[in-house]
Design an enzyme around this catalytic site. Structure first.
Site, short mmCIF file in Angstrom:
data_model
loop_
_atom_site.label_atom_id
_atom_site.label_comp_id
_atom_site.label_asym_id
_atom_site.label_seq_id
_atom_site.Cartn_x
_atom_site.Cartn_y
_atom_site.Cartn_z
N ASN A 62 0.85 -1.19 0.00
CA ASN A 62 0.00 0.00 0.00
C ASN A 62 0.88 1.24 0.00
OD1 ASN A 62 -1.28 2.33 1.69
ND2 ASN A 62 -3.01 1.14 0.94
N SER A 82 -4.47 0.41 -3.29
CA SER A 82 -4.96 1.71 -2.82
C SER A 82 -6.20 1.45 -1.99
CB SER A 82 -5.30 2.62 -4.02
OG SER A 82 -5.76 3.86 -3.56
N GLU A 83 -6.27 2.07 -0.78
CA GLU A 83 -7.34 1.68 0.13
C GLU A 83 -8.74 2.07 -0.32
OE1 GLU A 83 -5.32 5.14 2.52
OE2 GLU A 83 -4.71 3.63 1.06
N ASN A 84 -8.84 2.88 -1.39
CA ASN A 84 -10.18 3.15 -1.92
C ASN A 84 -10.68 2.01 -2.80
OD1 ASN A 84 -8.13 3.96 -3.73
ND2 ASN A 84 -9.58 5.19 -4.91
N SER A 89 -11.37 -3.60 0.83
CA SER A 89 -10.03 -3.04 0.91
C SER A 89 -9.54 -2.99 2.35
CB SER A 89 -10.02 -1.64 0.30
OG SER A 89 -8.71 -1.13 0.23
#
Length: 216
Positions: free
Chosen positions: A22, A45-47, A87
């Site tokens: 990440n 990507s945490e989205n 996520s």
């Protein structure tokens, strides 16, 4: 070489094939531009995207493809998209091998403050708390000082992101690790001396023998 590039290139050397990684916003996003050609990693990507590639060239950005900060990214062949619940399940479940985050301060025990400055408007913590707590390895990418003041300090004056210490700090001057909770100088940047690093650092730094030079 500018400080951000130095930091990103050095951190890219920490990558290993097969890793799920990440990248936070700011300097960490640049790491994707310097992945060694002989390895393959998967950037998350945490989205809700696994398979992010380098920052798109000018004019090639896709309006619906962005990182968690809303900045344009590219997607590599085989990339996967999913919702934020999935996520963060990956992050909190310990499936992220390494996270690279920006930092406001890191103390001499490796505790990170990177999400707010009291009195200034902050949109929220985002995924920082989850990433520091859940990723297998935490690397901080930040410049060594801000406005002439050290960012690697004895004790953080800003709110901490997590009670878990980070594993590594990479700045434009040095690489610092925290074995047994003690800041230890591992490498200096090309042309930078140990004394210069110590002078720019408020925290007490352990120095064992000869310090290696960063390979970029």
């Amino acid at each position: 070489m500018d400080p951000q590039t130095t930091i990103a290139r050095r951190i890219a050397r920490e990558l290993r094939s097969g890793m799920l990684v990440n990248l936070g916003i700011g300097i960490p996003t640049l790491v994707a531009n310097y992945v060694p050609g002989d390895i393959r990693v998967f950037f998350q990507s945490e989205n809700g995207l696994i398979g992010t590639g380098p920052v798109p060239e000018e004019g090639m950005a896709q309006p619906l493809l962005s990182d968690a900060a809303g900045r344009p990214v590219t997607a590599l062949p085989g990339a996967s998209t999913f919702d934020s619940a999935m996520s963060f399940g990956l992050i909190r479940g310990g499936h992220v091998d390494m996270t690279v985050l920006g930092g406001l301060q890191v103390d001499e025990h490796g505790l990170l403050a990177n999400w707010m400055i009291p009195g200034k408007m902050v949109p929220g913590m985002g995924g920082a708390m989850d990433l520091v707590s859940g990723a297998k390895r935490v690397v901080v990418a930040m410049q060594h000082t801000a406005k002439g003041q050290p960012k690697i300090v004895k004790r953080c004056s800003l709110p901490l992101t997590s009670s878990r210490p980070v594993d590594l700090v990479v700045s434009e001057l040095a690489v610092i690790a925290f074995p047994e909770g003690r800041a230890t100088l591992l490498e200096t940047a090309p042309g930078v001396t140990v004394d210069q690093v110590i002078a720019a650092t408020e925290a007490t730094l352990l120095v064992h023998g000869t310090v290696s030079e960063m390979k970029l």
